[in-house]
Design a protein around this motif. Structure first.
Motif, PDB file in Angstrom:
ATOM      1  N   ALA A  65       6.184  23.197  -4.469  1.00  0.00           N
ATOM      2  CA  ALA A  65       4.840  22.775  -4.131  1.00  0.00           C
ATOM      3  C   ALA A  65       4.025  22.352  -4.813  1.00  0.00           C
ATOM      4  O   ALA A  65       2.477  21.621  -5.007  1.00  0.00           O
ATOM      5  N   HIS A  66       3.596  22.710  -6.638  1.00  0.00           N
ATOM      6  CA  HIS A  66       3.249  21.844  -7.970  1.00  0.00           C
ATOM      7  C   HIS A  66       2.962  20.766  -8.481  1.00  0.00           C
ATOM      8  O   HIS A  66       2.366  19.763  -8.033  1.00  0.00           O
ATOM      9  N   GLY A  67       3.654  20.336  -7.510  1.00  0.00           N
ATOM     10  CA  GLY A  67       4.391  18.863  -8.027  1.00  0.00           C
ATOM     11  C   GLY A  67       4.425  18.060  -9.237  1.00  0.00           C
ATOM     12  O   GLY A  67       3.756  17.290  -9.653  1.00  0.00           O
ATOM     13  N   ARG A  68       5.426  19.102  -9.963  1.00  0.00           N
ATOM     14  CA  ARG A  68       5.380  18.917 -11.193  1.00  0.00           C
ATOM     15  C   ARG A  68       6.297  19.516 -11.936  1.00  0.00           C
ATOM     16  O   ARG A  68       7.178  20.765 -12.137  1.00  0.00           O
ATOM     17  N   VAL A  69       7.186  18.739 -13.059  1.00  0.00           N
ATOM     18  CA  VAL A  69       8.628  19.791 -14.148  1.00  0.00           C
ATOM     19  C   VAL A  69       7.739  19.012 -15.132  1.00  0.00           C
ATOM     20  O   VAL A  69       7.884  18.804 -15.851  1.00  0.00           O
ATOM     21  N   ILE A  70       8.252  20.509 -15.922  1.00  0.00           N
ATOM     22  CA  ILE A  70       7.948  20.753 -17.511  1.00  0.00           C
ATOM     23  C   ILE A  70       9.032  20.608 -18.286  1.00  0.00           C
ATOM     24  O   ILE A  70       9.939  21.003 -18.238  1.00  0.00           O
ATOM     25  N   LEU A  71       9.371  19.907 -18.941  1.00  0.00           N
ATOM     26  CA  LEU A  71      10.569  19.865 -20.544  1.00  0.00           C
ATOM     27  C   LEU A  71       9.330  19.990 -21.399  1.00  0.00           C
ATOM     28  O   LEU A  71       8.831  19.612 -22.056  1.00  0.00           O
ATOM     29  N   GLY A  72      10.656  21.338 -22.113  1.00  0.00           N
ATOM     30  CA  GLY A  72       9.779  21.965 -23.311  1.00  0.00           C
ATOM     31  C   GLY A  72      10.705  21.460 -24.261  1.00  0.00           C
ATOM     32  O   GLY A  72      11.463  21.156 -24.776  1.00  0.00           O
ATOM     33  N   ALA A  73       9.674  20.891 -25.395  1.00  0.00           N
ATOM     34  CA  ALA A  73      10.811  19.643 -26.355  1.00  0.00           C
ATOM     35  C   ALA A  73      10.842  20.523 -27.450  1.00  0.00           C
ATOM     36  O   ALA A  73       9.623  21.078 -28.620  1.00  0.00           O
ATOM     37  N   GLY A  74      12.039  20.546 -27.824  1.00  0.00           N
ATOM     38  CA  GLY A  74      11.988  21.108 -28.990  1.00  0.00           C
ATOM     39  C   GLY A  74      12.587  20.082 -29.861  1.00  0.00           C
ATOM     40  O   GLY A  74      11.795  18.485 -29.884  1.00  0.00           O
ATOM     41  N   ASP A  75      13.843  20.200 -30.729  1.00  0.00           N
ATOM     42  CA  ASP A  75      13.794  18.835 -31.583  1.00  0.00           C
ATOM     43  C   ASP A  75      14.874  17.917 -31.271  1.00  0.00           C
ATOM     44  O   ASP A  75      15.465  17.859 -30.243  1.00  0.00           O
ATOM     45  N   PRO A  76      14.220  16.757 -31.724  1.00  0.00           N
ATOM     46  CA  PRO A  76      15.131  15.675 -30.891  1.00  0.00           C
ATOM     47  C   PRO A  76      16.308  15.519 -30.712  1.00  0.00           C
ATOM     48  O   PRO A  76      17.035  14.756 -29.959  1.00  0.00           O
ATOM     49  N   ALA A  77      17.046  15.896 -32.121  1.00  0.00           N
ATOM     50  CA  ALA A  77      18.664  15.501 -32.053  1.00  0.00           C
ATOM     51  C   ALA A  77      19.187  16.586 -31.335  1.00  0.00           C
ATOM     52  O   ALA A  77      20.626  16.113 -31.330  1.00  0.00           O
ATOM     53  N   ASN A  78      18.553  17.509 -30.546  1.00  0.00           N
ATOM     54  CA  ASN A  78      19.065  18.728 -30.016  1.00  0.00           C
ATOM     55  C   ASN A  78      18.746  18.385 -28.845  1.00  0.00           C
ATOM     56  O   ASN A  78      19.233  19.412 -27.666  1.00  0.00           O
ATOM     57  N   GLY A  79      18.102  17.245 -28.360  1.00  0.00           N
ATOM     58  CA  GLY A  79      17.621  17.796 -26.701  1.00  0.00           C
ATOM     59  C   GLY A  79      18.039  16.667 -25.401  1.00  0.00           C
ATOM     60  O   GLY A  79      17.087  17.097 -25.060  1.00  0.00           O
ATOM     61  N   HIS A  80      18.635  15.975 -26.189  1.00  0.00           N
ATOM     62  CA  HIS A  80      18.909  14.577 -24.979  1.00  0.00           C
ATOM     63  C   HIS A  80      19.574  14.929 -24.133  1.00  0.00           C
ATOM     64  O   HIS A  80      18.840  14.456 -23.272  1.00  0.00           O
ATOM     65  N   GLU A  81      20.194  16.221 -24.289  1.00  0.00           N
ATOM     66  CA  GLU A  81      20.858  16.309 -22.370  1.00  0.00           C
ATOM     67  C   GLU A  81      19.668  17.105 -21.357  1.00  0.00           C
ATOM     68  O   GLU A  81      19.401  16.369 -20.578  1.00  0.00           O
ATOM     69  N   ALA A  82      18.618  17.923 -22.107  1.00  0.00           N
ATOM     70  CA  ALA A  82      17.502  18.636 -21.444  1.00  0.00           C
ATOM     71  C   ALA A  82      16.891  17.095 -20.816  1.00  0.00           C
ATOM     72  O   ALA A  82      16.187  17.282 -19.744  1.00  0.00           O
ATOM     73  N   VAL A  83      17.047  16.548 -21.678  1.00  0.00           N
ATOM     74  CA  VAL A  83      16.099  15.574 -21.346  1.00  0.00           C
ATOM     75  C   VAL A  83      15.816  14.586 -19.734  1.00  0.00           C
ATOM     76  O   VAL A  83      15.356  14.304 -19.301  1.00  0.00           O
ATOM     77  N   GLY A  84      17.299  14.426 -20.376  1.00  0.00           N
ATOM     78  CA  GLY A  84      18.167  13.187 -19.162  1.00  0.00           C
ATOM     79  C   GLY A  84      18.294  14.176 -17.798  1.00  0.00           C
ATOM     80  O   GLY A  84      17.755  13.415 -16.905  1.00  0.00           O
ATOM     81  N   PHE A  85      18.154  15.630 -17.970  1.00  0.00           N
ATOM     82  CA  PHE A  85      17.699  16.082 -16.686  1.00  0.00           C
ATOM     83  C   PHE A  85      16.321  16.624 -16.356  1.00  0.00           C
ATOM     84  O   PHE A  85      16.029  16.467 -14.983  1.00  0.00           O
ATOM     85  N   ALA A  86      15.613  16.776 -16.890  1.00  0.00           N
ATOM     86  CA  ALA A  86      14.218  16.790 -16.343  1.00  0.00           C
ATOM     87  C   ALA A  86      13.909  15.500 -16.040  1.00  0.00           C
ATOM     88  O   ALA A  86      12.909  15.355 -15.175  1.00  0.00           O
ATOM     89  N   PHE A  87      14.745  14.503 -16.632  1.00  0.00           N
ATOM     90  CA  PHE A  87      14.117  12.928 -15.835  1.00  0.00           C
ATOM     91  C   PHE A  87      14.487  12.792 -14.765  1.00  0.00           C
ATOM     92  O   PHE A  87      13.922  12.623 -13.464  1.00  0.00           O
ATOM     93  N   ARG A  88      15.631  13.730 -14.493  1.00  0.00           N
ATOM     94  CA  ARG A  88      16.507  12.875 -12.912  1.00  0.00           C
ATOM     95  C   ARG A  88      15.680  14.135 -12.426  1.00  0.00           C
ATOM     96  O   ARG A  88      15.514  13.411 -10.496  1.00  0.00           O
ATOM     97  N   GLU A  89      15.326  15.368 -12.322  1.00  0.00           N
ATOM     98  CA  GLU A  89      14.323  16.186 -11.771  1.00  0.00           C
ATOM     99  C   GLU A  89      13.085  15.508 -11.252  1.00  0.00           C
ATOM    100  O   GLU A  89      13.059  15.557  -9.512  1.00  0.00           O
TER     101      GLU A  89
END
Length: 291
Positions: free
Chosen positions: A148-172
């Motif tokens: 119901a919140h209408g929001r996904v949050i991505l906790g941004a860490g080191d750009p070199a270590n977070g590509h998979e998480a970024v892709g997952f968050a955008f797909r969600e």
């Protein structure tokens, strides 16, 4: 994702919440569900006489639990295909094995064997810390669980270590049709906060601008690939663990990355991820980044 979602079930309230959440997730992404019950009943029941037609009581219970969960899936959304499996194995090992051929593993925050008052079950923590596929630990109130919140949050860490998480968050965010907020926490060391004539600019401003620049590096490519996703970049001063726990109160899903180092055993989960799994106010997705 095209692989099925694996859900660990044991009949507990936490696993039933995970089943409900997984049904909605499978429907969003048009995926199948695999309900998995794992227990070492063969070790504890003892050997039955060869002539006996009785099945071990734990096995009977396991089959009842998964079939009841499957019926719960069908009632919630008849369009979602569901399969059940009972495995005579230790729960963590079974879920980790299942995760090698899964789009994600989904667990409740506490299982049937957990101690009253604990914040997170040992099985959920171990799977989230060791799996090589995304793991979602389902927790939070009805508002978060219903999206119901209408929001996904991505906790941004080191750009070199977070590509998979970024892709997952955008797909969600795309599947949910909601906003994606990418949050980067920053801190200004205390010696830099006092007046210092040697410093040419405001130290806090420098740290804030550096955090914003890291956000641009982290999400720039994904944002260009997903222009339909409403994106908000947020930088917040404070410890990352506290910042993300606080912001999880207004989120439907919190996504964080986790570095997986080949050849290393045991828990591979940072302090931020560990804290979120225990204290976040919404489901938490831990997305591994291969070494």
């Amino acid at each position: 994702m095209t692989l099925p979602l694996v859900v660990g079930v044991d009949g507990s309230d936490g696993s039933l919440a995970a089943v409900d959440w997984a049904v909605d997730e499978a429907a969003r992404h048009h995926l199948e569900l695999r309900l998995l019950y794992a227990s070492l009943w063969e070790r504890y029941e003892g050997a039955l006489p060869a002539t006996s037609r009785e099945r071990p009581s734990e096995q009977v219970m396991a089959e009842h639990i998964v079939e009841s969960a499957a019926e719960r899936v069908r009632r919630r959304d008849p369009t979602v295909k569901v399969f059940t499996e009972t495995v005579a194995a230790e729960a963590v090992s079974a879920l980790l094995d299942a995760g090698t051929d899964a789009g994600a593993v989904i667990t409740g925050s506490r299982g049937r064997g957990g101690f009253k008052g604990t914040l997170l079950g040992s099985v959920s923590l171990a799977v989230a810390a060791r799996a090589h596929c995304p793991v979602v630990v389902v927790r939070g109130d009805d508002t978060a669980l219903s999206g119901a919140h209408g929001r996904v949050i991505l906790g941004a860490g080191d750009p070199a270590n977070g590509h998979e998480a970024v892709g997952f968050a955008f797909r969600e965010a795309r599947a949910r049709g909601c906003e994606l907020e990418v949050v980067r926490a920053w801190r200004c060391p205390s010696p830099e906060t006092v007046d210092n004539p040697v410093l040419p600019t405001d130290p806090a401003r420098q740290h804030r601008e550096r955090a914003a620049a890291l956000l641009d590096v982290l999400v720039g490519g994904a944002a260009a690939e997903h222009p339909e996703v409403r994106l908000r970049r947020t930088t917040v001063e404070g410890p990352a663990r506290k910042v993300l726990v606080d912001r999880s109160a207004a989120a439907d899903l919190l996504v964080v990355g986790a570095r997986r180092r080949s050849g290393r055993f045991g828990l591979q989960l940072g302090r931020v991820g560990h804290t979120l799994l225990h204290h976040a106010a919404c489901p938490v997705a831990v997305v591994p980044q291969p070494a």
